[in-house]
Scaffold this motif. Structure first.
Motif, PDB file in Angstrom:
ATOM      1  N   ALA A   1       0.843  -1.196   0.000  1.00 17.27           N
ATOM      2  CA  ALA A   1       0.000   0.000   0.000  1.00 17.27           C
ATOM      3  C   ALA A   1       0.878   1.246   0.000  1.00 17.27           C
ATOM      4  N   SER A   2       0.380   2.318  -0.629  1.00 20.20           N
ATOM      5  CA  SER A   2       1.136   3.563  -0.713  1.00 20.20           C
ATOM      6  C   SER A   2       0.202   4.749  -0.520  1.00 20.20           C
ATOM      7  N   GLY A   3      -0.361   4.891   0.664  1.00 20.06           N
ATOM      8  CA  GLY A   3      -1.245   6.016   0.938  1.00 20.06           C
ATOM      9  C   GLY A   3      -2.460   6.006   0.043  1.00 20.06           C
ATOM     10  N   SER A   4      -2.657   7.081  -0.707  1.00 14.91           N
ATOM     11  CA  SER A   4      -3.832   7.183  -1.575  1.00 14.91           C
ATOM     12  C   SER A   4      -3.502   6.823  -3.023  1.00 14.91           C
ATOM     13  N   CYS A   5      -2.339   6.243  -3.273  1.00 15.08           N
ATOM     14  CA  CYS A   5      -1.937   5.869  -4.635  1.00 15.08           C
ATOM     15  C   CYS A   5      -1.947   4.365  -4.808  1.00 15.08           C
ATOM     16  N   ALA A   6      -2.269   3.938  -6.006  1.00 12.75           N
ATOM     17  CA  ALA A   6      -2.155   2.531  -6.382  1.00 12.75           C
ATOM     18  C   ALA A   6      -1.294   2.494  -7.638  1.00 12.75           C
TER      19      ALA A   6
ATOM     20  N   ARG B   1      -7.431   9.446 -12.328  1.00 11.67           N
ATOM     21  CA  ARG B   1      -7.758  10.274 -11.161  1.00 11.67           C
ATOM     22  C   ARG B   1      -8.960   9.737 -10.385  1.00 11.67           C
ATOM     23  N   ARG B   2      -9.908   9.140 -11.086  1.00  8.65           N
ATOM     24  CA  ARG B   2     -11.118   8.637 -10.422  1.00  8.65           C
ATOM     25  C   ARG B   2     -11.143   7.123 -10.540  1.00  8.65           C
TER      26      ARG B   2
END
Length: 49
Positions: free
Chosen positions: A17-22, A41-42
């Motif tokens: 996992a990387s915060g709010s990024c995949a 973005r969405r």
């Protein structure tokens, strides 16, 4: 993961996992991206299994 801008989706294994990024590998990204765009973005990310 589903790209909410074009409703394309793919199932991938998450290795970290990387915060709010995949981060997707190139093959997975090509399956869900919009032509000419290099950022999603969405997105809807769901846990399965």
């Amino acid at each position: 993961m589903t790209n909410l801008d074009n409703n394309k989706s793919i199932t991938v294994q998450v290795t970290g996992a990387s915060g709010s990024c995949a981060l997707l590998n190139n093959a997975a990204f090509e399956q869900v991206r919009e032509p000419g765009k290099f950022l999603i973005r969405r997105a809807l990310i769901e846990r399965v299994g």
